[in-house]
Design a protein around this motif. Structure first.
Motif, short mmCIF file in Angstrom:
data_model
loop_
_atom_site.label_atom_id
_atom_site.label_comp_id
_atom_site.label_asym_id
_atom_site.label_seq_id
_atom_site.Cartn_x
_atom_site.Cartn_y
_atom_site.Cartn_z
N ILE A 82 10.71 31.90 1.47
CA ILE A 82 9.82 31.69 2.61
C ILE A 82 9.11 30.35 2.47
CG2 ILE A 82 7.75 32.53 3.78
CD1 ILE A 82 8.53 35.34 2.88
N GLU A 83 8.52 30.08 1.29
CA GLU A 83 7.77 28.84 1.08
C GLU A 83 7.83 28.43 -0.38
OE1 GLU A 83 3.20 27.08 1.35
OE2 GLU A 83 3.63 29.16 1.86
N VAL A 84 8.18 27.19 -0.65
CA VAL A 84 8.15 26.65 -2.01
C VAL A 84 6.74 26.17 -2.31
CG1 VAL A 84 9.05 24.90 -3.57
CG2 VAL A 84 10.58 26.00 -1.92
N VAL A 85 6.12 26.77 -3.31
CA VAL A 85 4.75 26.42 -3.69
C VAL A 85 4.75 25.31 -4.73
CG1 VAL A 85 2.61 27.28 -4.69
CG2 VAL A 85 3.96 28.74 -3.16
N ASN A 86 5.69 25.38 -5.67
CA ASN A 86 5.78 24.40 -6.74
C ASN A 86 7.25 24.15 -7.03
OD1 ASN A 86 5.68 22.85 -9.07
ND2 ASN A 86 4.11 24.09 -10.06
N SER A 87 7.71 22.92 -6.92
CA SER A 87 9.12 22.60 -7.12
C SER A 87 9.39 21.95 -8.47
CB SER A 87 9.61 21.68 -6.00
OG SER A 87 8.88 20.47 -6.00
N THR A 88 8.40 21.89 -9.35
CA THR A 88 8.56 21.27 -10.67
C THR A 88 9.44 22.14 -11.56
OG1 THR A 88 6.37 20.29 -10.49
CG2 THR A 88 7.37 20.36 -12.68
N ALA A 89 10.49 21.55 -12.12
CA ALA A 89 11.40 22.29 -12.98
C ALA A 89 10.64 22.94 -14.13
CB ALA A 89 12.48 21.37 -13.53
N GLY A 90 10.92 24.19 -14.37
CA GLY A 90 10.26 24.94 -15.43
C GLY A 90 9.04 25.70 -14.97
N ALA A 108 10.27 51.94 3.56
CA ALA A 108 10.29 50.50 3.84
C ALA A 108 10.45 49.73 2.53
CB ALA A 108 9.02 50.09 4.56
N GLY A 109 11.67 49.47 2.14
CA GLY A 109 11.96 48.85 0.85
C GLY A 109 11.95 47.34 0.90
N TYR A 110 10.79 46.76 1.22
CA TYR A 110 10.69 45.30 1.28
C TYR A 110 9.26 44.89 0.99
CZ TYR A 110 8.55 46.23 5.80
OH TYR A 110 7.73 46.71 6.78
N ALA A 111 9.05 43.64 0.63
CA ALA A 111 7.71 43.10 0.39
C ALA A 111 7.79 41.58 0.32
CB ALA A 111 7.13 43.66 -0.91
N VAL A 112 6.67 40.92 0.52
CA VAL A 112 6.56 39.49 0.30
C VAL A 112 5.86 39.28 -1.04
CG1 VAL A 112 5.54 37.34 1.11
CG2 VAL A 112 6.49 38.97 2.75
N VAL A 113 6.51 38.57 -1.95
CA VAL A 113 6.01 38.40 -3.30
C VAL A 113 6.09 36.93 -3.72
CG1 VAL A 113 6.66 40.73 -4.00
CG2 VAL A 113 8.26 38.87 -4.31
N LEU A 114 5.37 36.61 -4.78
CA LEU A 114 5.41 35.26 -5.33
C LEU A 114 6.25 35.26 -6.60
CD1 LEU A 114 4.43 32.30 -5.32
CD2 LEU A 114 2.46 33.05 -6.68
N TYR A 115 7.41 34.59 -6.56
CA TYR A 115 8.21 34.39 -7.77
C TYR A 115 7.67 33.18 -8.51
CZ TYR A 115 11.78 32.19 -10.61
OH TYR A 115 12.43 31.56 -11.63
N GLU A 116 7.35 33.36 -9.81
CA GLU A 116 6.86 32.27 -10.66
C GLU A 116 7.79 32.16 -11.86
OE1 GLU A 116 2.20 31.99 -10.44
OE2 GLU A 116 2.80 34.08 -10.73
#
Length: 506
Positions: A82-90, A108-116
């Motif tokens: 949805i949105e890239v918050v930080n594009s720095t490798a690592g 309802a098997g879905y959610a909006v989450v932050l992958y870090e």
């Protein structure tokens, strides 16, 4: 709505085979109990029974096209981004739309989450272990309409070898559910709930969540469920979960190898075993900041590979977490920190760096521990500390789930609170964890008094009278798993055709 296994509903297989796969490179669940886009409905009940459900997968996070493990959020995106918050490798961070439930999603098997990336690792493998990447690029976001479902029942179902990049490697449940006489084994979540992620009232009976340890077990059922938290079961929301006659064995996670329960959760566990689970942090067995009530449970041989001070290997509480314990065996649950520190017997503990405060580990009496970490009361509640329960290895001792059989001369024999056992008899009938043929109350020491043992199983009546079965250290005749599961697994190849997006099931 009822979905029944191979041999009894061939029409369903033929119908599913006729549905074209519009996106063959996209992994997806096998079943999703849901309503078509734009529709709404109330569903009274759904039953899935006599079926093997395996090799589902959903919800992969971005992986590097180069194969180097370094993510490029510009070139290595997928339909979840949805949105890239930080594009720095690592240290990449991306908001994503996730789908949950690798094999089965209920609700309802879905959610909006932050992958870090710093937390979850490149390619989705959590830092410190507990997950692995999947072979497909994940399912696409879709429209999921509002609706209600009164109850979903999984009866005689094997959920095996499935994977989710988000929650619920095997089963994701956000509706009231019943799981009976089933096996959930070898599933992986890259977040919470390797076997099961639960967010609604749930009842589980006569079910194995985890691997089978018996040497005769089918290889496909000897693999652990794994996750970041709650390797076997992750329980969240605000409700009560009831577990009876079941085995939560051989799972692994960072926290809560067998079970992780959150603050609004009450788990009532009766006549069950929690054994052979592991965590790389605290709570190799059960960790909670809610409430866990244990009655006639065996918590044994769980491991936490951590040096966290205060944390427990068998039972671990944090925040407002409370354990209420009666007629329960707590044995050989160990913290195994990095060398040169030595393994430490810590059956019970609390996260936060010190001993558990009063009112966290609450004994209601007649418990046995082979150490002295669970705040048991020897003087007034007939608890036993620093005592060996003399239990056998985890194996098939008869019945539908694996257990630790009671050895001759064990101090657990006839030492339980009989009033508590009579309560269990009223709820489940006069049986121990193994079910029919294995009475809950026997005369196990030959004093001609029928009484309850401590732990999940009963010793056989002395001389074989009045009592049923298989309590010695050598496995009794019987089965640690229902042989019909072998038939389900053999038939599962045909049911892989059900991995399709269709009206009501996807």
């Amino acid at each position: 709505v009822t979905i029944t296994g191979a041999g009894t509903d061939q029409t369903l297989i033929e119908w599913a085979a006729a549905v074209p796969d519009s996106d063959p490179l996209t992994g997806d669940r096998i079943f999703h109990v849901q309503i078509a886009a734009g529709a709404s409905a109330n569903i009274a009940s759904v039953v899935i029974q006599d079926l093997a459900v395996r090799n589902g997968e959903v919800g992969l996070i971005p992986t590097a096209a180069s194969g180097t493990g370094d993510l490029d959020p510009v070139n290595d995106t997928n339909a979840y981004d949805i949105e890239v918050v930080n594009s720095t490798a690592g240290s990449i961070a991306i908001w994503q739309f996730r789908r949950m439930g690798g094999a089965i999603a209920l609700g309802a098997g879905y959610a909006v989450v932050l992958y870090e990336e710093t937390t979850h690792g490149a390619g989705g493998a959590p830092v410190g272990g507990g997950g692995q990447g999947g072979p497909f690029p994940g399912g696409k976001p879709g429209e999921e309409a509002g609706f209600t479902i009164d109850n979903v029942t999984l009866n005689r179902v094997a959920v095996v070898g499935s994977w989710s990049g988000a929650d619920g490697g095997g089963v994701y449940s956000a509706v009231p559910s019943t799981i009976a006489t089933s096996i959930v084994s070898g599933n992986t979540s890259n977040a919470n709930g390797g076997g099961i992620y639960n967010d609604a009232v749930m009842s589980m009976t006569d079910t194995t969540v985890g691997k089978l340890f018996d040497a005769a077990a089918p290889a496909e059922l000897t693999q652990p469920n794994t996750a970041e938290n709650g390797g076997g079961l992750f329980d969240t929301g605000s409700h009560t979960t009831t577990i009876a006659g079941s085995a939560i064995n051989g799972n692994s996670a960072i926290g809560g190898g067998a079970i992780a329960g959150r603050a609004g959760i009450t788990i009532d566990m009766d006549n069950s075993t929690v054994s052979g689970n592991s965590a790389t942090d605290v709570g190799g067995g059960i960790t909670t900041n809610g409430t866990v009530n244990l009655r006639n449970v065996t918590v044994m041989d769980n491991v936490a590979t951590t040096d966290a001070p205060g944390g427990g290997a068998g039972l671990n509480a944090f925040g407002p977490g409370v354990f209420n314990i009666v007629n329960t065996v707590l044995q050989n649950n160990r913290k195994v920190p990095l060398p040169p520190a030595l393994p430490e017997l810590v059956n019970c503990g609390c996260s936060g760096g010190g001993a558990c405060a009063a009112g966290i580990m609450v004994s209601a009496g007649s418990n046995l521990e082979d150490g002295d970490t669970c705040d048991l009361d020897v003087a007034t509640l007939q608890d036993q500390i620093n005592a060996d329960a003399l239990l056998g290895v985890l194996q098939d001792n008869g019945g539908l789930t694996e257990t630790h059989a009671i050895g001759s001369g064990s101090p657990v024999i006839d030492a339980g609170d009989d009033a508590v056992c009579l309560t269990l008899v009223g709820l489940y009938g006069d049986v121990d964890q193994r079910g029919t043929g294995f009475p809950r109350r026997t005369d196990g020491n030959g004093d001609r008094v029928t009484a309850c043992d401590i732990g999940a199983v009963e010793a056989p009546a002395v001389g074989g009278g009045g009592g049923g079965g298989g309590g010695g250290c050598v496995a009794a005749a019987g089965r640690g798993y229902d042989p019909m599961f072998l038939l389900f697994l053999a038939a599962a190849a045909g049911y892989r055709l059900l991995r399709r997006r269709t009206l009501g099931w996807r």
